[in-house]
Design an enzyme around this catalytic site. Sequence first.
Site, PDB file in Angstrom:
ATOM      1  N   LYS A  19      -1.983   8.870  12.975  1.00 13.22           N
ATOM      2  CA  LYS A  19      -3.026   8.082  12.306  1.00 13.22           C
ATOM      3  C   LYS A  19      -3.322   8.728  10.970  1.00 13.22           C
ATOM      4  CE  LYS A  19      -4.152   5.707  16.132  1.00 13.22           C
ATOM      5  NZ  LYS A  19      -5.121   6.186  17.123  1.00 13.22           N
ATOM      6  N   VAL A  20      -3.228   7.946   9.900  1.00 16.28           N
ATOM      7  CA  VAL A  20      -3.634   8.446   8.584  1.00 16.28           C
ATOM      8  C   VAL A  20      -4.498   7.390   7.909  1.00 16.28           C
ATOM      9  CG1 VAL A  20      -1.676  10.002   8.196  1.00 16.28           C
ATOM     10  CG2 VAL A  20      -1.487   7.589   7.561  1.00 16.28           C
TER      11      VAL A  20
END
Lengths: 306, 306, 306, 306, 306
Positions: free
Chosen positions: E204-205
């Site tokens: 997740k970014v």
Amino acid sequence: MANRVDEILSWYGADHPGVLKNLRWMLESGRLGGSGKMVMLPVDQGFEHGPGRSFARNAPGYDPFYHFQLAIDAGCNAYAAPLGFLEAGARQFAGRIPTILKLNNSDSLYSSADPRPAVTGSVEDALRLGCAAVGFTIYPGSSERNEMYGEFREIAEDAKAAGLAVVLWSYPRGAGLSKEGETAIDIIAYAAQIAAQLGAHIIKVKPPTELIEQDAARKVYEAEDIQIATLPDRVRHVIQSAFDGRRIVIFSGGAARGTDDVLEEVRGIAEGGGFGSIMGRNAFQRPKSEAIELLHTVMDIHRAQL
Amino acid sequence: MANRVDEILSWYGADHPGVLKNLRWMLESGRLGGSGKMVMLPVDQGFEHGPGRSFARNAPGYDPFYHFQLAIDAGCNAYAAPLGFLEAGARQFAGRIPTILKLNNSDSLYSSADPRPAVTGSVEDALRLGCAAVGFTIYPGSSERNEMYGEFREIAEDAKAAGLAVVLWSYPRGAGLSKEGETAIDIIAYAAQIAAQLGAHIIKVKPPTELIEQDAARKVYEAEDIQIATLPDRVRHVIQSAFDGRRIVIFSGGAARGTDDVLEEVRGIAEGGGFGSIMGRNAFQRPKSEAIELLHTVMDIHRAQL
Amino acid sequence: MANRVDEILSWYGADHPGVLKNLRWMLESGRLGGSGKMVMLPVDQGFEHGPGRSFARNAPGYDPFYHFQLAIDAGCNAYAAPLGFLEAGARQFAGRIPTILKLNNSDSLYSSADPRPAVTGSVEDALRLGCAAVGFTIYPGSSERNEMYGEFREIAEDAKAAGLAVVLWSYPRGAGLSKEGETAIDIIAYAAQIAAQLGAHIIKVKPPTELIEQDAARKVYEAEDIQIATLPDRVRHVIQSAFDGRRIVIFSGGAARGTDDVLEEVRGIAEGGGFGSIMGRNAFQRPKSEAIELLHTVMDIHRAQL
Amino acid sequence: MANRVDEILSWYGADHPGVLKNLRWMLESGRLGGSGKMVMLPVDQGFEHGPGRSFARNAPGYDPFYHFQLAIDAGCNAYAAPLGFLEAGARQFAGRIPTILKLNNSDSLYSSADPRPAVTGSVEDALRLGCAAVGFTIYPGSSERNEMYGEFREIAEDAKAAGLAVVLWSYPRGAGLSKEGETAIDIIAYAAQIAAQLGAHIIKVKPPTELIEQDAARKVYEAEDIQIATLPDRVRHVIQSAFDGRRIVIFSGGAARGTDDVLEEVRGIAEGGGFGSIMGRNAFQRPKSEAIELLHTVMDIHRAQL
Amino acid sequence: MANRVDEILSWYGADHPGVLKNLRWMLESGRLGGSGKMVMLPVDQGFEHGPGRSFARNAPGYDPFYHFQLAIDAGCNAYAAPLGFLEAGARQFAGRIPTILKLNNSDSLYSSADPRPAVTGSVEDALRLGCAAVGFTIYPGSSERNEMYGEFREIAEDAKAAGLAVVLWSYPRGAGLSKEGETAIDIIAYAAQIAAQLGAHIIKVKPPTELIEQDAARKVYEAEDIQIATLPDRVRHVIQSAFDGRRIVIFSGGAARGTDDVLEEVRGIAEGGGFGSIMGRNAFQRPKSEAIELLHTVMDIHRAQL
């Protein structure tokens, strides 16, 4: 007399019989055996202050056998020392006197405002050496206090599980306290309470002075008129502070002094209901016969209070 | 002569026979075997000072086999080195000479006021490599001393349980001491006491000077008239400080020097009752034949005291 | 040629056959297989410098499969990478080339005067991924050096017990050294010695310069006239400093440069007796055919020294 | 009434029946048994403030038996105390009242801007002493908060696996908060949320004031018109903040005060839907009959809300 | 469609079938099931920002059941939350939707320049609660980064061994970065690479901006003409930076905003090849029907890219 030992053992209902066996061994050993009073010989000054400062005055004390024999000959309830001193004589003196393995110690080659001793032995060592108990020192008032409490917690849990008694030296010192406050009555009483709450079976504190260190305590001491004018008063308050007499509290003597001073202090401790004395330098730094004579007198003073 | 070894082993009554076997192996190996005296070869300078500074003077010393063979040819009681050096020759020299695995070491690429070595090996490594003992270094006087004592405590407990002897290099240094104080007589005696209390079987200290570092010690040294004028006097006091002679205390030599200086110091150590010498740079930085000659002379000096 | 591999394996007598099997696998793989020389492909720059700086020049390198295949096609002895890169292709390339799991890595999003990598993989990971070895980086000269040595010690002990070879990147840096001193000849030689003493099977260092960083070393280098004028001289001294040639020492290349510069350095390494090269950015940042050509030339240079 | 207990237990679907058994034991004990409301007696002030400040006003409280008996005689749901106090009476009072072993405690002999209690007991201790639950204190807002959360996480995991209920004192304090902010409504609600998210079965917080400490919270409180004008409003918001009523939230009383003040606050808590009160100093620092009377009144107030 | 899931699973060849089962469960759940795209609901804001700031706008969100049901009703692939929220509904919703236990969390009651979350759950908790995966947050750029990487390493190793998928929130922040640099394209791409190298299955970014934070990166981005002008360009570069598309990369949305802004960003992510969106506050802070409508639109946008 045996009833007094049974009474004392009844205070330790959370412990299994293995622990009671070792508490009984200490309580029933020596000249005060069975009285519920205890006089112990501790010899950790070689580590704490160095060998010359500790043993040069009475050179036979360099030999670890000397202290085992002194404790036996004087009729002490137990002998407490660090790993090396106990290892040196453990086989020869196995079972001849209850021993207490001191599990942490401080040396004098480095000092800091917030002291903490090094851990120098283990519960396993104490079992291997046939000890009756482990000993540990905490410094309430030091910024490192919580680490010491945590170390003690683990050691006490393991020791109790292994059937060993647990003796806690509760010596306030560190950045949280003034130098004089280390022996102030409110601080010593607090130190006894902390030791009791941490689960010690036997608590060692220093004789308290009349000083009150903390303002929050002073208010209550004055409002409730807590008696602290005499040493017996103060000892009584410390005993009360250790679960109202349900824990064994013994008083240490401090630096070597004249015989009269030592005995006067012991009388105050005994009169206040102290469970006994732990006497190191005042014993092993004298010639052996003098030391035995002094220890016998101390024992007699404690017994006289029964 | 065997009686002396039996006598020495009797001091270690807290240890099981597995440890005694390895202590006996070291005491009965080499030219001094059976005498109760020991001369050891330590080679950790490659790690401590770097390879060039350590081995360039006598280039065969870059080869780890060289030191095993030097210790054997010179008739040393044991050879001590870090993990890599022992791993390199452990199979070829297995059982040919007692080896001591140094479990911590300091390099010279970073320095701080309060030194602490890195742990570089384990008790399991020592067992795998067929060692007779593990070695460890503490720096009393460093703010990190308690961490070192704690590391040693765990290692010593494990080593003893595994039947390995435990050798402790007790080298005072750090912010708690002056530079000259590192070898002051009160400090070296204290270092020996600490090592003994921590449970070491064999203690390595540096030869002490006449200086007294701590005021609290000076008072007692003067009051009790402790003899420290000559090196034999001081060695005697150090031996006394390590449980009155009940622990093996060996003296290290320090930086490479002239042969005469080295031998004069050894004579003082031997005369004072030192149990032997540990000689590194003064041995492996000379051509092999010279090194053997020097080590034989050192051994002869120690034997001459019997 | 097989004799050379047997000879090299004979230096690792402290290790069990499981470790020798994996050392042999690396020594007998690829175009240099059996020669005793090694050329390895390491790809940890994505973690160390970021993906753009590492792979944008030759975009197929974003794909983890690319590097496995490059190492195979170029005939490298082994491929080294962090956990993610190896996990991504471990099944597809299982057993096709020896792999080395890098167990610690530093990123470039935070920097400090005293660097220390994060531990990013485990011995168990290496076993699960079918690796021949684990890799680890230490920074001698950093205030955190002892923690890195300690981490390596535990990893190396576990890896050896599991039959994995142990490769140690020994890269001096940190507050104890000047920037130029990181590749000074005395420091690189010392870094090789530290790696060998810590028990590494294969040691990676950077090519040393003619600089001498430490005064204490300079005295000995001058007094003993240690030859350091040319790169082959210096490489020879580094090999000597790693147990007189009894440990595999491989040299890394550093930042991407022109082909001529790279090859000239490799010639110096080979002439000085280096066991091989580890070449990352100079390989994977070129188009694949150019990279293979360069790696083949490097291999030929090393082989030419036999 | 039993339906309410069943309903409450249904909120703890992630826990195994062993935990539900102990939650039920507490919920069904004492005068409020079965109502879903709880009043508990905590006595850790001896450790936290010292023995004189805690027990001198009502001297029978020095005796650990006193508090067990007070909790029983007053019909409390449970009695909470540190290790020593529970050990002292565990055998005599085994099974007579649910006990909660406080596993961490702070003393007043050293203070710092970022407090963290010492760990003073273990899950194993709680099992050995026959406790229904373990208790733990966190200080959200302290720089040491994450260490406390991490300690609690491990303890809670172990306690739940062993079938013990988990009670969490969530007391904001430390450098991240103003002194008044420690009881601000946004902070107390946040403290309840953190305790719930950390997996506590029963949450202890202090009664919140009307203050809002954090600007980011103020914006939302104003925009969404969260009702915080009265204590019942605020208690309602805290209960909502602990999973919308799906976790037991009990309110503590703080320093000893007049009876009217105490009861007015309890009325607010009860009216807002609080699950009960935990009352220490206001109980054990009064004569026993007064304490019982007060506790009964508190219980009646809570029951009146059903 | 099933082929796409098989293709994705083929990238995780280092994992055993237990992990693949849980990855497949998430990939085949919800309205996007089987498409290879994912939309997840994360609700850790109660811990991270406090209950009022998180749930007051849409008060049903105080109830942990609400979010389970929202994720199910909206057809999300998975629901992620801290321990307390999952424990509260684990039994009622067991197996109805894949859950991800967030194993570390930060609160807002104390802040520092170098943040590090508290560990608040364990792999064992995730197994006990029937989760499909564990989630963890790292802060590259913080001085504490290496400790977080190390915590994640251990957790990931244990989770994989237990058959759980591993989701890593890689959110750059701390003293090593400017505030704007936290979402700079070079930093987000680097964060994705670090997460991939650390062994995450799902990364997740945050959506990257056009800013380049580091000079060393700027040189390469310009020299190699990396396209970063549009969000799709930048998303494409981030995907490439996570092993050239061989790892699932999902983008989070950040603070609650207007619907148009949210959807425009999602379109950019989808067009750039993002594997999906994770949408917390923009979902649960709206009325449920609006939230479902928004999430459906987001899903449709991602599906439209197939």
